[in-house]
Scaffold this motif. Structure first.
Motif, PDB file in Angstrom:
ATOM      1  N   VAL A  51      10.271  11.000 -10.008  1.00 55.15           N
ATOM      2  CA  VAL A  51      10.124  10.443  -8.828  1.00 55.15           C
ATOM      3  C   VAL A  51       8.955   9.783  -8.301  1.00 55.15           C
ATOM      4  CG1 VAL A  51      10.048  11.057  -6.300  1.00 55.15           C
ATOM      5  CG2 VAL A  51      11.806  11.945  -7.573  1.00 55.15           C
ATOM      6  N   ARG A  52       7.777  10.540  -8.822  1.00 54.73           N
ATOM      7  CA  ARG A  52       6.352   9.836  -8.647  1.00 54.73           C
ATOM      8  C   ARG A  52       6.278   8.378  -9.366  1.00 54.73           C
ATOM      9  NH1 ARG A  52       4.572  15.082  -8.662  1.00 54.73           N
ATOM     10  NH2 ARG A  52       4.198  15.067 -10.942  1.00 54.73           N
ATOM     11  N   ASP A  53       6.813   8.253 -10.842  1.00 51.34           N
ATOM     12  CA  ASP A  53       6.918   7.318 -11.528  1.00 51.34           C
ATOM     13  C   ASP A  53       7.635   6.046 -10.609  1.00 51.34           C
ATOM     14  OD1 ASP A  53       5.396   8.478 -13.464  1.00 51.34           O
ATOM     15  OD2 ASP A  53       6.995   8.771 -14.878  1.00 51.34           O
ATOM     16  N   SER A  54       8.718   6.532 -10.157  1.00 55.01           N
ATOM     17  CA  SER A  54       9.521   5.441  -9.395  1.00 55.01           C
ATOM     18  C   SER A  54       8.775   4.981  -8.160  1.00 55.01           C
ATOM     19  CB  SER A  54      10.837   6.252  -8.944  1.00 55.01           C
ATOM     20  OG  SER A  54      11.632   6.813  -9.973  1.00 55.01           O
ATOM     21  N   ILE A  55       8.090   5.921  -7.565  1.00 52.45           N
ATOM     22  CA  ILE A  55       7.120   5.289  -6.521  1.00 52.45           C
ATOM     23  C   ILE A  55       5.994   4.241  -6.811  1.00 52.45           C
ATOM     24  CG2 ILE A  55       5.501   6.182  -4.615  1.00 52.45           C
ATOM     25  CD1 ILE A  55       7.036   8.781  -4.499  1.00 52.45           C
ATOM     26  N   ILE A  56       5.564   4.683  -7.962  1.00 48.68           N
ATOM     27  CA  ILE A  56       4.500   3.827  -8.631  1.00 48.68           C
ATOM     28  C   ILE A  56       5.086   2.292  -8.777  1.00 48.68           C
ATOM     29  CG2 ILE A  56       2.929   3.450 -10.461  1.00 48.68           C
ATOM     30  CD1 ILE A  56       2.522   6.393 -10.344  1.00 48.68           C
ATOM     31  N   ALA A  57       6.298   2.502  -9.526  1.00 49.75           N
ATOM     32  CA  ALA A  57       6.961   1.313  -9.894  1.00 49.75           C
ATOM     33  C   ALA A  57       7.447   0.322  -8.703  1.00 49.75           C
ATOM     34  CB  ALA A  57       8.299   1.523 -10.577  1.00 49.75           C
ATOM     35  N   LEU A  58       7.663   0.982  -7.452  1.00 47.92           N
ATOM     36  CA  LEU A  58       7.865   0.160  -6.171  1.00 47.92           C
ATOM     37  C   LEU A  58       6.715  -0.315  -5.794  1.00 47.92           C
ATOM     38  CD1 LEU A  58      10.206   3.007  -4.721  1.00 47.92           C
ATOM     39  CD2 LEU A  58      10.901   0.363  -5.399  1.00 47.92           C
ATOM     40  N   LYS A  59       5.410   0.344  -5.822  1.00 42.32           N
ATOM     41  CA  LYS A  59       4.503  -0.337  -5.334  1.00 42.32           C
ATOM     42  C   LYS A  59       3.975  -1.534  -6.100  1.00 42.32           C
ATOM     43  CE  LYS A  59      -0.460   0.498  -4.936  1.00 42.32           C
ATOM     44  NZ  LYS A  59      -1.948   1.244  -5.117  1.00 42.32           N
ATOM     45  N   ASN A  60       4.555  -1.843  -7.522  1.00 44.08           N
ATOM     46  CA  ASN A  60       4.162  -2.656  -8.161  1.00 44.08           C
ATOM     47  C   ASN A  60       4.857  -3.870  -7.887  1.00 44.08           C
ATOM     48  OD1 ASN A  60       2.203  -1.168  -9.883  1.00 44.08           O
ATOM     49  ND2 ASN A  60       3.897  -0.877 -11.210  1.00 44.08           N
ATOM     50  N   THR A  61       6.120  -3.889  -7.039  1.00 43.58           N
ATOM     51  CA  THR A  61       6.715  -4.735  -6.321  1.00 43.58           C
ATOM     52  C   THR A  61       6.696  -5.384  -5.054  1.00 43.58           C
ATOM     53  OG1 THR A  61       8.463  -3.182  -5.229  1.00 43.58           O
ATOM     54  CG2 THR A  61       8.757  -3.855  -7.654  1.00 43.58           C
ATOM     55  N   ARG A  62       5.331  -4.801  -4.606  1.00 48.80           N
ATOM     56  CA  ARG A  62       4.414  -5.083  -3.411  1.00 48.80           C
ATOM     57  C   ARG A  62       5.351  -4.703  -2.133  1.00 48.80           C
ATOM     58  NH1 ARG A  62      -0.436  -5.764  -3.320  1.00 48.80           N
ATOM     59  NH2 ARG A  62      -0.128  -6.764  -1.193  1.00 48.80           N
ATOM     60  N   ARG A  63       5.877  -3.460  -2.355  1.00 52.57           N
ATOM     61  CA  ARG A  63       6.611  -2.802  -1.359  1.00 52.57           C
ATOM     62  C   ARG A  63       5.590  -1.886  -0.566  1.00 52.57           C
ATOM     63  NH1 ARG A  63      11.091  -3.225  -4.447  1.00 52.57           N
ATOM     64  NH2 ARG A  63      13.096  -4.109  -3.299  1.00 52.57           N
ATOM     65  N   THR A  64       5.519  -1.542   0.803  1.00 52.30           N
ATOM     66  CA  THR A  64       4.817  -0.705   1.325  1.00 52.30           C
ATOM     67  C   THR A  64       5.445   0.528   1.581  1.00 52.30           C
ATOM     68  OG1 THR A  64       3.726  -2.542   2.595  1.00 52.30           O
ATOM     69  CG2 THR A  64       3.553  -0.251   3.474  1.00 52.30           C
ATOM     70  N   ILE A  65       4.813   1.557   1.203  1.00 50.56           N
ATOM     71  CA  ILE A  65       5.362   2.964   0.978  1.00 50.56           C
ATOM     72  C   ILE A  65       4.509   4.210   2.102  1.00 50.56           C
ATOM     73  CG2 ILE A  65       5.956   4.814  -0.415  1.00 50.56           C
ATOM     74  CD1 ILE A  65       6.216   2.768  -2.729  1.00 50.56           C
ATOM     75  N   GLU A 115       0.927  -0.990  -0.166  1.00 52.59           N
ATOM     76  CA  GLU A 115       0.061  -0.031  -0.034  1.00 52.59           C
ATOM     77  C   GLU A 115       0.725   1.350  -0.066  1.00 52.59           C
ATOM     78  OE1 GLU A 115      -3.009   1.913   3.414  1.00 52.59           O
ATOM     79  OE2 GLU A 115      -3.306  -0.193   2.631  1.00 52.59           O
ATOM     80  N   ILE A 116       0.452   2.185  -0.686  1.00 55.34           N
ATOM     81  CA  ILE A 116       1.003   3.647  -0.587  1.00 55.34           C
ATOM     82  C   ILE A 116       0.193   4.404   0.564  1.00 55.34           C
ATOM     83  CG2 ILE A 116       1.674   5.779  -1.741  1.00 55.34           C
ATOM     84  CD1 ILE A 116       2.207   4.194  -4.113  1.00 55.34           C
ATOM     85  N   PHE A 117       0.749   4.776   1.572  1.00 54.61           N
ATOM     86  CA  PHE A 117      -0.007   5.300   2.516  1.00 54.61           C
ATOM     87  C   PHE A 117       0.402   6.743   2.751  1.00 54.61           C
ATOM     88  CE2 PHE A 117      -0.603   6.697   7.177  1.00 54.61           C
ATOM     89  CZ  PHE A 117      -1.972   6.150   7.152  1.00 54.61           C
ATOM     90  N   GLY A 118      -0.407   7.878   2.516  1.00 57.47           N
ATOM     91  CA  GLY A 118      -0.045   9.178   2.599  1.00 57.47           C
ATOM     92  C   GLY A 118      -0.430   9.587   3.843  1.00 57.47           C
ATOM     93  N   PHE A 119       0.634  10.405   4.381  1.00 56.61           N
ATOM     94  CA  PHE A 119       0.592  10.988   5.843  1.00 56.61           C
ATOM     95  C   PHE A 119       0.640  12.494   5.642  1.00 56.61           C
ATOM     96  CE2 PHE A 119       2.800  11.101  10.050  1.00 56.61           C
ATOM     97  CZ  PHE A 119       1.657  10.711  10.772  1.00 56.61           C
ATOM     98  N   LEU A 120      -0.185  13.266   5.943  1.00 61.68           N
ATOM     99  CA  LEU A 120      -0.541  14.765   5.454  1.00 61.68           C
ATOM    100  C   LEU A 120      -0.813  15.372   6.632  1.00 61.68           C
ATOM    101  CD1 LEU A 120      -1.141  13.370   2.560  1.00 61.68           C
ATOM    102  CD2 LEU A 120      -2.862  14.985   2.426  1.00 61.68           C
ATOM    103  N   GLY A 121      -0.225  16.699   6.905  1.00 60.60           N
ATOM    104  CA  GLY A 121      -0.273  17.432   7.982  1.00 60.60           C
ATOM    105  C   GLY A 121       0.395  18.668   7.694  1.00 60.60           C
TER     106      GLY A 121
END
Length: 314
Positions: free
Chosen positions: A171-185, A28-34
């Motif tokens: 950088v965003r494309d890299s993050i999406i590619a990492l999600k496809n490897t089942r890494r949690t972000i 999962e890509i989990f956004g932490f906003l504040g």
């Protein structure tokens, strides 16, 4: 992959994290906003085992923070707000150094460093000093550094802050590619558009957890004012059609829009509805029965930025 239970952190009289409880699933890509000073970086430092919580518990990749801290560090990668690279060394030498710090065997280290540089589109400049790199290139290199040991969980603290549009997209494309490897972000960001496009869940946080949901649900639940749809039509909206739509019992408001030429021009009807999911079919049926030729329908809801500001300022 990440779980906290009533996590608390105090610095003297300052309460930085107040009873934070949340769960982040695998892949999962989990956004932490504040806002600044909300305690986001403090929370990340706790989850990475860099500082101890005052109270509460946390687990990362199945290991309890503060109890199995060495295993936590082996399971995570971390990108801080400032990359902290060795600027006089080449990109290759930087990553080789950190691969050795991760105790990777020399042959495996060289293999992973080359694969990482190629994936980040930096191989063509791998022999050049990092001091000659743009900020976006340094940020990508820092992401690569955090991935050398194949972590299960990746913490990213403002990964696109200060980057130009092209570098931020890479950088965003890299993050999406990492999600496809089942890494949690675990992604901390001030960029609302970025959070909405990338994240499966978003936590809005200001010392304590304010709301946690998907971006779509946050917009629907906490958008100020009525929701509705914009109906793009092939021909102009007649006064009779407008009156017919306004007379529908479930329509709160209907307005004819004069679309600007820069967006293609044309004709549209903006309709405010209390419950678009259930009322859209009846609206479309009425339009078609009255001779309207619909080109497409666009949902109209509050932006994530509007929701964020509404919740954090209350």
């Amino acid at each position: 992959m990440i779980k906290t239970e009533q996590l608390v952190k105090r610095f003297g009289d300052l309460l930085a994290v107040d009873n934070l409880s949340l769960e982040v699933g695998e892949g999962e890509i989990f956004g932490f906003l504040g806002p600044n000073g909300a305690g986001k970086t403090t929370t990340i430092r706790i989850l990475c085992g860099l500082i101890q919580p005052t109270a509460g518990k946390a687990w990362v990749a199945g290991h309890q923070v503060g109890v199995d801290s060495d295993k936590v560090r082996q399971a995570i990668g971390l990108l801080t707000e400032t990359p902290g690279l060795y600027e006089q060394l080449s990109a290759w030498d930087n990553l080789i150094f950190f691969a050795e710090m991760y105790s990777l065997p020399p042959v495996e280290a060289r293999k992973r460093v080359q694969e990482t540089l190629e994936w980040l589109q930096l191989w063509g400049r791998h022999k050049e000093p990092v001091a000659t790199f743009s900020k976006g290139m340094k940020q990508r290199l820092a992401i690569g550094r955090s991935l050398l040991h194949r972590p299960q969980v990746l913490f990213l603290d403002e990964p696109t802050a200060g980057l130009d549009a092209e570098s931020a997209r890479l950088v965003r494309d890299s993050i999406i590619a990492l999600k496809n490897t089942r890494r949690t972000i675990f992604l901390s960001t001030h960029n609302m558009d970025e959070a909405e496009r990338l994240c499966d869940q978003i936590a809005i946080f200001k010392t304590k957890l304010i709301q946690l949901d998907t971006p779509r649900n946050l917009r629907r639940r906490f958008g100020v004012g009525a929701r509705g749809v914009q109906v793009r039509l092939r021909s102009a909206v007649s006064a009779k059609l407008l009156e017919t739509i306004q007379a529908l019992t479930f329509v709160q408001h209907a307005t004819v829009l004069d679309l600007p030429q820069e967006s293609g021009g044309g004709f549209a009807l903006e309709v405010s509805l209390a419950d678009p999911d259930n009322q859209n079919p009846a609206l479309v049926k009425c339009l078609v029965e009255n001779g309207a030729e619909i080109q497409y329908i666009t949902e109209q809801t509050a932006t994530l930025e509007e929701v964020y500001l509404n919740l954090t300022q209350k």
